[in-house]
Design an enzyme around this catalytic site. Structure first.
Site, PDB file in Angstrom:
ATOM      1  N   ASP A   1      -9.956   0.994   1.997  1.00 18.96           N
ATOM      2  CA  ASP A   1     -10.548   1.572   0.779  1.00 18.96           C
ATOM      3  C   ASP A   1     -10.736   0.478  -0.263  1.00 18.96           C
ATOM      4  OD1 ASP A   1     -10.446   4.168   1.855  1.00 18.96           O
ATOM      5  OD2 ASP A   1      -9.872   5.040  -0.079  1.00 18.96           O
TER       6      ASP A   1
ATOM      7  N   ASP B   1       1.322  -6.668   0.176  1.00 18.55           N
ATOM      8  CA  ASP B   1       1.107  -6.705  -1.279  1.00 18.55           C
ATOM      9  C   ASP B   1       0.266  -7.933  -1.657  1.00 18.55           C
ATOM     10  OD1 ASP B   1       3.287  -8.236  -0.448  1.00 18.55           O
ATOM     11  OD2 ASP B   1       4.506  -7.838  -2.232  1.00 18.55           O
TER      12      ASP B   1
ATOM     13  N   ASP C   1      -5.346   1.903   6.198  1.00 13.71           N
ATOM     14  CA  ASP C   1      -5.971   2.989   5.424  1.00 13.71           C
ATOM     15  C   ASP C   1      -6.191   2.521   3.986  1.00 13.71           C
ATOM     16  OD1 ASP C   1      -6.817   5.653   4.781  1.00 13.71           O
ATOM     17  OD2 ASP C   1      -4.841   5.996   3.887  1.00 13.71           O
TER      18      ASP C   1
ATOM     19  N   TYR D   1       2.079   7.423  10.309  1.00 18.05           N
ATOM     20  CA  TYR D   1       1.249   8.631  10.398  1.00 18.05           C
ATOM     21  C   TYR D   1       1.758   9.572  11.487  1.00 18.05           C
ATOM     22  CZ  TYR D   1      -2.761   7.496   7.369  1.00 18.05           C
ATOM     23  OH  TYR D   1      -3.595   7.250   6.306  1.00 18.05           O
TER      24      TYR D   1
ATOM     25  N   LYS E   1       4.730  -6.112   6.369  1.00 19.30           N
ATOM     26  CA  LYS E   1       5.731  -6.166   5.297  1.00 19.30           C
ATOM     27  C   LYS E   1       7.037  -6.557   5.982  1.00 19.30           C
ATOM     28  CE  LYS E   1       6.930  -5.543   0.962  1.00 19.30           C
ATOM     29  NZ  LYS E   1       6.426  -6.374  -0.156  1.00 19.30           N
TER      30      LYS E   1
HETATM   31  C1  IPM Z   1      -9.327   7.662   6.636  1.00 19.13           C
HETATM   32  C2  IPM Z   1      -8.840   8.866   5.897  1.00 19.13           C
HETATM   33  C3  IPM Z   1      -7.855   9.639   6.785  1.00 19.13           C
HETATM   34  C4  IPM Z   1      -6.699   8.708   7.069  1.00 19.13           C
HETATM   35  C5  IPM Z   1      -7.366  10.988   6.207  1.00 19.13           C
HETATM   36  C6  IPM Z   1      -8.516  11.899   5.863  1.00 19.13           C
HETATM   37  C7  IPM Z   1      -6.404  11.667   7.140  1.00 19.13           C
HETATM   38  O1  IPM Z   1      -8.281   8.503   4.679  1.00 19.13           O
HETATM   39  O2  IPM Z   1      -9.898   7.834   7.734  1.00 19.13           O
HETATM   40  O3  IPM Z   1      -9.164   6.557   6.128  1.00 19.13           O
HETATM   41  O4  IPM Z   1      -5.746   8.633   6.280  1.00 19.13           O
HETATM   42  O5  IPM Z   1      -6.717   8.074   8.115  1.00 19.13           O
HETATM   43 MG    MG Z   2      -8.551   6.465   4.176  1.00 14.93          MG
END
Ligand code: IPM
Ligand code: MG
Length: 361
Positions: A252, A224, A248, A141, A192
């Site tokens: 999710d 993975d 990240d 990032y 990884k």
């Molecule tokens: C998160 C989001 C952010 C990230 C984006 C909005 C920059 O997806 O906080 O998980 O990638 O960190």
């Molecule tokens: Mg995110």
């Protein structure tokens, strides 16, 4: 001394969900003596529209001064054509980095009332309790060099750099092991290392950090495989520690085990425990302004803020119990709604009102 909290609603559903979380803070202040002082600020697209900058100096200054920050979400189609350097997301990345909020805690807990809302079978997710510890201010990032350049043959080439120093890995490692000490004493480090040198070093440093915690069991897993294992047998995990980008993605994924991404809060902490609190979901522009977004992830982020930055454990528990009570009473925003006896489909505001009512008892 009064706790200073900077509120940054941001974009899309951000202002709607943050408004409900602020209602919760207001009730704690008026009914339960929480000493708190709220200030508002601009970030993301809202800040770009007002000032041309996704993180105005004033926001950053007030953020440094605050004891904690409550954030909604940033971004949306309106700003997608802007240069990547001044997009809403840059405001979020910059505040994380400027305040050195390197430790991102993302608990994935399946509420018993929502087991049926998960995409997975109930026996796979019921009782799930994972803590994802994501490195937040380094890795790909932030790595340099980065950009899009033009090659001699006229073709464009995009490039980013995955880079981690030992000290960056070590400090997030300690956060993960400390978290594990308060839980089931197991850390799984995700990398990884079979392909990427930066994460080969990650693995070595985690092994080193583990020596300071003889009571905690450390294991390693390739990312993975971790994605697969999270869907296959998620309850095998206690604490997962990983890089910025893997964290990240995996958080999710983990959110859907709990029923909805609208349920997961997060804390982003510096080394002193000062922090920024936000739901893990995004600004969801497709549902913004319709009073259907789930405010519970943001309300649960308030609970994390009370616990980690404001030292108000009792108030944190109050909020968590109120959320538990509204779920038990059948209140459901559309993302967590499934048909059944006693289920009540409600909007963002009604869900916030229900939490407030539960708090008042
Ligand atoms: C998160 C989001 C952010 C990230 C984006 C909005 C920059 O997806 O906080 O998980 O990638 O960190
Ligand atoms: Mg995110």
């Amino acid at each position: 001394m009064s706790n200073k909290v900077l509120v940054l609603p941001g974009d899309g559903i951000g202002p709607e969900i943050v408004a409900e979380a602020v209602k919760v803070l207001d009730v704690l202040a008026t009914e339960f003596d929480l000493d708190i002082n709220l200030d508002n600020g601009l970030i993301g697209g809202a800040a770009i529209d007002a000032t041309g900058n996704p993180l105005p100096d004033e926001t950053l200054k007030n953020a440094r001064y605050a004891d904690a920050i409550l954030l909604g979400a940033v971004g949306g189609p309106k700003w997608e054509s802007l240069d990547i350097a001044i997009r809403p997301e840059k405001g979020l990345l910059k505040i994380r980095s400027e305040l050195d909020l390197f430790a991102n805690l993302r608990p994935a807990l399946t509420a018993p009332q929502l087991v049926e809302a998960s995409a997975l079978r109930s026996e796979v997710v019921s009782g799930l309790d994972i803590m994802i510890v994501r490195e937040l201010t380094g890795g790909i990032y932030f790595g340099q060099p980065r950009g899009i350049r033009e090659l001699e043959n006229g073709e464009k080439q995009g490039f980013n750099t995955l880079i981690y120093s030992e000290s960056e890995i070590r400090r997030i490692g300690h956060v993960a092991f400390e978290a594990a000490m308060k839980r089931d004493r197991r850390v799984c480090s995700i990398d990884k290392a079979n392909v990427l040198e930066a994460t080969e070093l990650w693995r070595d440093v985690m092994d080193e950090v583990a020596k300071d915690y003889p009571d905690v069991e450390l294991s390693h897993m390739y990312v993975d495989n971790a994605a697969m294992q999270l869907v296959r047998t998620p309850k095998q995990f206690d604490v997962m520690v990983t890089t910025n980008m893997f964290g990240d993605i995996l958080s999710d994924l983990a959110s859907m085990l709990t029923g909805s991404i609208g349920m997961l809060p997060s804390a982003s902490l510096d080394k002193e425990g000062k922090g920024m609190y936000e739901p893990i979901h995004g600004s969801a522009p497709d549902i913004a302004g319709q009073n259907i977004a789930n405010p519970l992830a943001t309300i649960l982020s308030v609970a994390m803020m009370l616990r980690y930055s404001l030292g108000e454990e009792k108030q944190a528990e109050r909020v968590e119990q109120a959320v538990d009570a509204v779920l038990t009473a059948g209140y459901r925003t559309p993302d967590i709604y499934s048909e059944g006896e006693g289920m009540r489909k409600v909007g963002t505001i009604e869900m916030g009102d229900a939490v407030v009512a539960a708090l008042k008892g």
